[in-house]
Design a protein around this motif. Structure first.
Motif, PDB file in Angstrom:
ATOM      1  N   LYS A  37       0.856  -1.191   0.000  1.00  0.00           N
ATOM      2  CA  LYS A  37       0.000   0.000   0.000  1.00  0.00           C
ATOM      3  C   LYS A  37       0.883   1.228   0.000  1.00  0.00           C
ATOM      4  N   HIS A  38       0.336   2.316  -0.490  1.00  0.00           N
ATOM      5  CA  HIS A  38       1.114   3.535  -0.678  1.00  0.00           C
ATOM      6  C   HIS A  38       1.771   3.973   0.631  1.00  0.00           C
ATOM      7  N   GLY A  39       3.077   4.161   0.580  1.00  0.00           N
ATOM      8  CA  GLY A  39       3.790   4.643   1.756  1.00  0.00           C
ATOM      9  C   GLY A  39       4.080   3.580   2.799  1.00  0.00           C
ATOM     10  N   GLU A  40       3.782   2.333   2.475  1.00  0.00           N
ATOM     11  CA  GLU A  40       3.985   1.252   3.440  1.00  0.00           C
ATOM     12  C   GLU A  40       4.943   0.203   2.885  1.00  0.00           C
ATOM     13  N   ALA A  41       5.349  -0.718   3.754  1.00  0.00           N
ATOM     14  CA  ALA A  41       6.228  -1.805   3.336  1.00  0.00           C
ATOM     15  C   ALA A  41       5.431  -2.869   2.585  1.00  0.00           C
ATOM     16  N   PRO A  42       6.082  -3.601   1.694  1.00  0.00           N
ATOM     17  CA  PRO A  42       5.407  -4.748   1.064  1.00  0.00           C
ATOM     18  C   PRO A  42       5.024  -5.774   2.123  1.00  0.00           C
ATOM     19  N   VAL A  43       3.846  -6.381   1.927  1.00  0.00           N
ATOM     20  CA  VAL A  43       3.344  -7.387   2.860  1.00  0.00           C
ATOM     21  C   VAL A  43       3.241  -8.717   2.125  1.00  0.00           C
ATOM     22  N   PHE A  44       3.807  -9.740   2.738  1.00  0.00           N
ATOM     23  CA  PHE A  44       3.816 -11.076   2.133  1.00  0.00           C
ATOM     24  C   PHE A  44       2.395 -11.629   2.048  1.00  0.00           C
ATOM     25  N   LEU A  45       2.049 -12.190   0.888  1.00  0.00           N
ATOM     26  CA  LEU A  45       0.748 -12.834   0.698  1.00  0.00           C
ATOM     27  C   LEU A  45       0.889 -14.348   0.679  1.00  0.00           C
ATOM     28  N   MET A  46       1.719 -14.862  -0.218  1.00  0.00           N
ATOM     29  CA  MET A  46       1.908 -16.300  -0.301  1.00  0.00           C
ATOM     30  C   MET A  46       3.118 -16.649  -1.141  1.00  0.00           C
ATOM     31  N   ILE A  47       3.571 -17.879  -0.964  1.00  0.00           N
ATOM     32  CA  ILE A  47       4.695 -18.415  -1.729  1.00  0.00           C
ATOM     33  C   ILE A  47       4.232 -19.685  -2.421  1.00  0.00           C
ATOM     34  N   LEU A  48       4.667 -19.883  -3.646  1.00  0.00           N
ATOM     35  CA  LEU A  48       4.375 -21.103  -4.386  1.00  0.00           C
ATOM     36  C   LEU A  48       5.694 -21.715  -4.831  1.00  0.00           C
ATOM     37  N   LEU A  49       5.844 -22.994  -4.568  1.00  0.00           N
ATOM     38  CA  LEU A  49       7.050 -23.706  -4.961  1.00  0.00           C
ATOM     39  C   LEU A  49       6.792 -24.469  -6.243  1.00  0.00           C
TER      40      LEU A  49
END
Lengths: 110, 113
Positions: A37-49
């Motif tokens: 989000k604007h002005g914020e840190a990236p937030v982890f959603l998910m990982i796919l292997l």
């Protein structure tokens, strides 16, 4: 080398669905999805292997096609809180170093 | 997950000077990363900082310009040296908690005049 995301931008009404794609020119070991989000840190959603798995939580899911070197993020019944820029992060060599995609800006309106 | 803090949160600096950015995490982690993000752009990895070894830099980034320290498993610093306006950017640290997941700090917004 940077993964290409499409579309570059999406505008939605609440409740609508969206798909964000991530394509790489390199074979991939894993794909990671983040929302910023604007002005914020990236937030982890998910990982796919690798292995072509699909994952999901709540109304956000993702797939990974290692043969096509592509991943897609599916957002269903979008909410206002989904607004932000989505980045895929790829790890071609299983080094835990991520190469982030070009980004997709998603805006959800009431 | 991990709670990460960065200092300073923002700064305005004169060209030719240096700024050291601190990254503190609330748990011990092996891998820490430093990224640069220009406004409206994607994230670019600068270097990987593992405790007990020299930082490894990505193509286009050199130690003389971006020296990194990693004195223990919860702390790292990135220095932006001899700054120019082109260094104006957001600098983010992230950590891998051992689950192949990176968690990001809030970032340091740097403006070089």
């Amino acid at each position: 080398q940077q993964p290409v995301q499409s579309p570059q931008a999406v505008i939605l009404r609440e409740g609508e669905d969206a798909v964000i794609n991530c394509s790489s020119s390199k074979a991939l070991y894993s794909v990671h999805w983040y929302r910023q989000k604007h002005g914020e840190a990236p937030v982890f959603l998910m990982i796919l292997l690798k292995g072509g798995e699909q994952k999901g939580h709540d109304k956000i899911s993702a797939s990974f096609n290692e043969k096509k070197q592509q991943s897609s993020l599916y957002l269903t019944a979008s909410q206002l809180s989904y607004s932000g820029t989505y980045f895929c992060g790829t790890d071609p060599f299983n080094t835990d170093k991520l190469i982030f995609g070009t980004g997709t800006r998603l805006q959800v309106f009431p | 997950s991990a709670v990460i803090s960065q200092k300073p949160s923002r700064d305005i600096c004169q060209r030719g000077t240096s700024l050291t950015i601190q990254c503190q995490v609330d748990s011990q982690v092996t891998m820490m990363f430093w990224y640069r993000q220009q406004p409206g752009q994607s994230l670019t990895l600068i270097a990987t900082a593992n405790q007990g070894s020299e930082a490894t830099y990505e193509s286009g980034f050199v130690i003389d310009k971006f020296p990194i320290s990693r004195p223990n498993l919860t702390f790292s610093t990135l220095t932006v040296s001899n700054m120019s306006p082109e260094d104006s950017s957001i600098y983010l640290c992230s950590v891998d908690t051992g689950t192949k997941t990176q968690y990001f700090g809030p970032g340091t917004r740097l403006l070089v005049l």
